[in-house]
Design an enzyme around this catalytic site. Sequence first.
Site, mmCIF file in Angstrom:
data_model
loop_
_atom_site.group_PDB
_atom_site.id
_atom_site.type_symbol
_atom_site.label_atom_id
_atom_site.label_comp_id
_atom_site.label_asym_id
_atom_site.label_seq_id
_atom_site.Cartn_x
_atom_site.Cartn_y
_atom_site.Cartn_z
ATOM 1 N N CYS A 50 -10.398 1.137 -7.631
ATOM 2 C CA CYS A 50 -9.398 1.803 -7.192
ATOM 3 C C CYS A 50 -9.205 0.908 -5.703
ATOM 4 C CB CYS A 50 -9.927 3.155 -5.883
ATOM 5 S SG CYS A 50 -9.310 3.222 -4.524
ATOM 6 N N ARG A 77 -10.532 -2.638 8.760
ATOM 7 C CA ARG A 77 -10.981 -1.220 8.257
ATOM 8 C C ARG A 77 -12.804 -1.025 8.756
ATOM 9 N NH1 ARG A 77 -11.974 2.752 4.260
ATOM 10 N NH2 ARG A 77 -10.898 4.723 4.909
ATOM 11 N N LYS A 132 -16.459 6.003 -8.953
ATOM 12 C CA LYS A 132 -15.667 5.898 -8.583
ATOM 13 C C LYS A 132 -15.011 4.651 -7.849
ATOM 14 C CE LYS A 132 -11.147 6.548 -5.185
ATOM 15 N NZ LYS A 132 -10.619 8.262 -4.224
ATOM 16 N N TRP A 133 -14.719 3.263 -8.228
ATOM 17 C CA TRP A 133 -15.568 1.848 -7.387
ATOM 18 C C TRP A 133 -14.237 1.244 -6.432
ATOM 19 C CZ3 TRP A 133 -19.772 -1.076 -9.734
ATOM 20 C CH2 TRP A 133 -19.419 -2.701 -8.803
ATOM 21 N N ASP A 134 -14.714 1.258 -4.823
ATOM 22 C CA ASP A 134 -13.125 1.065 -4.283
ATOM 23 C C ASP A 134 -13.639 0.072 -3.966
ATOM 24 O OD1 ASP A 134 -11.572 1.425 -2.666
ATOM 25 O OD2 ASP A 134 -11.901 3.867 -1.557
ATOM 26 N N MET A 135 -12.382 -0.667 -2.998
ATOM 27 C CA MET A 135 -12.801 -2.229 -2.564
ATOM 28 C C MET A 135 -10.961 -1.755 -1.090
ATOM 29 S SD MET A 135 -10.652 -5.049 -2.516
ATOM 30 C CE MET A 135 -11.183 -7.202 -2.636
ATOM 31 N N ASN A 136 -11.940 -2.064 0.132
ATOM 32 C CA ASN A 136 -10.264 -1.244 0.908
ATOM 33 C C ASN A 136 -9.890 -2.373 1.447
ATOM 34 O OD1 ASN A 136 -9.687 1.519 1.029
ATOM 35 N ND2 ASN A 136 -12.321 1.593 0.651
ATOM 36 N N TRP A 171 0.687 -1.677 0.468
ATOM 37 C CA TRP A 171 0.518 0.203 -0.171
ATOM 38 C C TRP A 171 0.986 1.515 -0.303
ATOM 39 C CZ3 TRP A 171 0.179 4.230 3.167
ATOM 40 C CH2 TRP A 171 -1.225 5.374 3.201
ATOM 41 N N ASP A 202 -16.416 11.391 -2.736
ATOM 42 C CA ASP A 202 -16.127 10.390 -1.713
ATOM 43 C C ASP A 202 -16.299 9.593 -0.910
ATOM 44 O OD1 ASP A 202 -13.349 8.510 -1.187
ATOM 45 O OD2 ASP A 202 -12.894 9.540 -2.971
ATOM 46 N N ASP A 211 -2.768 5.592 -3.095
ATOM 47 C CA ASP A 211 -3.098 6.138 -1.659
ATOM 48 C C ASP A 211 -2.003 7.430 -1.639
ATOM 49 O OD1 ASP A 211 -5.618 6.063 -1.504
ATOM 50 O OD2 ASP A 211 -5.931 4.593 -0.111
HETATM 51 C C1 DGJ Z 1 -9.099 4.411 -0.697
HETATM 52 C C2 DGJ Z 1 -9.109 5.249 -1.942
HETATM 53 O O1 DGJ Z 1 -7.654 4.913 -2.578
HETATM 54 C C3 DGJ Z 1 -9.540 6.721 -1.501
HETATM 55 O O2 DGJ Z 1 -9.255 6.946 -2.371
HETATM 56 C C4 DGJ Z 1 -10.322 7.385 -0.768
HETATM 57 O O3 DGJ Z 1 -11.680 6.594 -1.948
HETATM 58 C C5 DGJ Z 1 -10.914 5.871 0.271
HETATM 59 N N1 DGJ Z 1 -10.456 4.514 0.304
HETATM 60 C C6 DGJ Z 1 -12.093 6.183 1.070
HETATM 61 O O4 DGJ Z 1 -12.138 5.414 2.141
#
Ligand code: DGJ
Length: 740
Positions: free
Chosen positions: A521, A438, A471-475, A196, A361, A543
């Site tokens: 993302c 998270r 913006k399709w995120d996946m954290n 990361w 966001d 990020d």
């Molecule tokens: C991770 C993304 O990479 C960031 O740009 C942002 O959208 C955060 N998640 C939001 O939780």
Amino acid sequence: MIRFDPEQKSFHLRNSFVSYIFHAGATGRLHHLYWGAPLETFSPGRWALDPLREDLKPVRPRISEEVHPQEYSLWGCGDRRPGACSLRLADGSAAAELLYRGHEILEQPVYPPGLPAVRQDHELGAAEAVKVLLEDPRGDLRVELYYTLYEKSPVLLRWNRIINGSEGPILLRDPASAAPDLPPDAYDLLHLSGAWGRERHVRREPLSSGSFSIGSRSGASGHQFAPFLALCSPEAGENQGCLYAATLHYSGCFSASAAPDSFGGCRLSIGIGGLEAALSPGESFDTPAASLVWTAEGFNGMSRAFHSFLREGVLPREFRFRPRPVTINSWEAMYFDMDQEKILNLAAQGAAVGAELFVLDDGWFSRRVDDRSSLGDWWANPDRFPRGLGALAEKVRERGLAFGLWVEPEMISPDSELSRKHPDWALAIPGREAVTVRNQLVLDLSRREVRDYLFDCLRRVLEESAAVYLKWDMNRTMSEAGSPPLGRERQGETMHRYMLGLYELLGRVRRAFPQVMLEGCAGGGGRMDFGMAAFCPRFWASDQTDGVERLAIQYGSSYLFPPETLGAHVSAVPNHQVGRMVPGRSRALTALAFSYGYELNPAELSPEERSLFREFSQRHKEIRRGVLQGEFFRLEGGPSEGGRREGPAGSPRETAWIIRVAAGRELLLFCFRPFCRPNLLPSYLKLSAGLPEGPALYRETRTGELYSSSELRYKGVRVDRVKGDYQAFFRRFIREDEGT
Ligand code: DGJ
């Protein structure tokens, strides 16, 4: 063109870039013979290690298969090298061999159903495709190998269908999409690795004894390694040297390896990872597609092949020639601290520095005021936006920007209405505590009802807000990846079935909203691969937004991805990830050649910085068509550790890239020198790539000076030794002698 020689049982796939040749040897095994520059003629009789004579056919050399370079070989039955997949057959044994049984020249290419590969309306020219049928002599297994070569690309597309031909169940693990044996030679390994905030740094190391392997077991292609591996000659550089490269059109677990053999050759293998599929009799498994590139033109040759393949064959066509909007994203500007007034101020400020798209966001939905709740509850936070998402989006548009929205559809917060209603919708192993990352769990996308729910949510928010960008995120990645509805036998397929579900959902969203641009993302660039590229014309590459750290990330990402697909935002100083104070001009230059935008609140800038960024937004708008249509080249001497690599006499090494627009009518040169060193003379940045062949004259637009292409190539552009770190410059050269 695919030529099959029935006598020699040889297949020759050829276009103007490459030849790829294999044949069925005397034993019926498929032997890999050649992958390289296009050949006019060849003779397996001269190359093959086993004679093709009929009278030798019955003599089956049981052990010596290992001397043969194989095309797709399994472990056992004379080949003890790592197999193209591993098996537990119905009788419990693990060895098998695959013999040629026939083939079919296909009128149309066939792609693995449900998995992303090449779009139907590609512009790669005429496609030639063949299916080769292999079978285990005991009949346990049948394998169909699929090959497609397109007229206008050096990329060879490969995938396989593996069929249980036996009477009982077969356990199949990690079948490769391609696993050719490369000829004896000295090789360096090339891969893109990181973590990361440090995604896709270029790594190079000699291949010595012992297998080298990379991969992911986390349910996403991941931050640690791109699903990509190349073997190059030790002399190879950005512009010269042979290399073989493979990347996977898949976004889940993968495995890529280079396994040297006893004779100096090497098996290059890439495919799905973390899979244990239970195949009942007659059932089959389709591997993801892999793109294979051979080039003699070094790393730039490889990346140009991948870039044009993505552009003309993979990325959604609607966006091929659509300039990416200058974006202002709310994340680093406000994190979760948002309300209508703050958002509209940010949008207005963004418009004033030249942004065209506002992306709202994380933090806009349900009770989401920090990362502890609400994933899954995809409706606007009623306290923050009492008049709803539609009214907010409309007000953003009134400020002159298009509206885009962040979502993280694959996730669920245990503290959410969705979780209270459907506690069983998350991936889980009964009896095991689910580990939250998270504060969130992963939804089980293998389940139809989960996908239907998500599609309805996405449809509603897209319709309500008329957003043009998602913006399709996946954290978080997966850990206890179980799916109870799949039953005991199929738990080992969970992560793959999840991926099939994800692609189905993404496809549904794309079909329903073809004009909405998806940004891929995953906690930054944790799932950037050719699989997601079929849906996402833009990626949030990391990020890490620091102007220096980004150099290595963008440099490495460009090995696979063309510049318009890489989101690059100018952020505030001190940088939120590393605290570095890179001047605004250098931060903007780091981002300028990519999909440009902002990750800051312009209200907090000085008037000088605001006008600087307004100027840079304008510059980006002037060059972005060139970025979209041009060819991207890295110049020699790229960064390894955040730009700290040194040149001669300890001089700082420049990081530089160049975009050749309209076959060289225009050149866009970007150069960065992050760290200053004492007591050095000016240096000269040679344009070792990007110039057209033959003599040409260029005018540099800033100074009006005239350069010959040979001066640019062999002497270079002068880089003065200015004091201070983080120096960067941009030069634009326009060709003057066209048609003379
Ligand atoms: C991770 C993304 O990479 C960031 O740009 C942002 O959208 C955060 N998640 C939001 O939780």
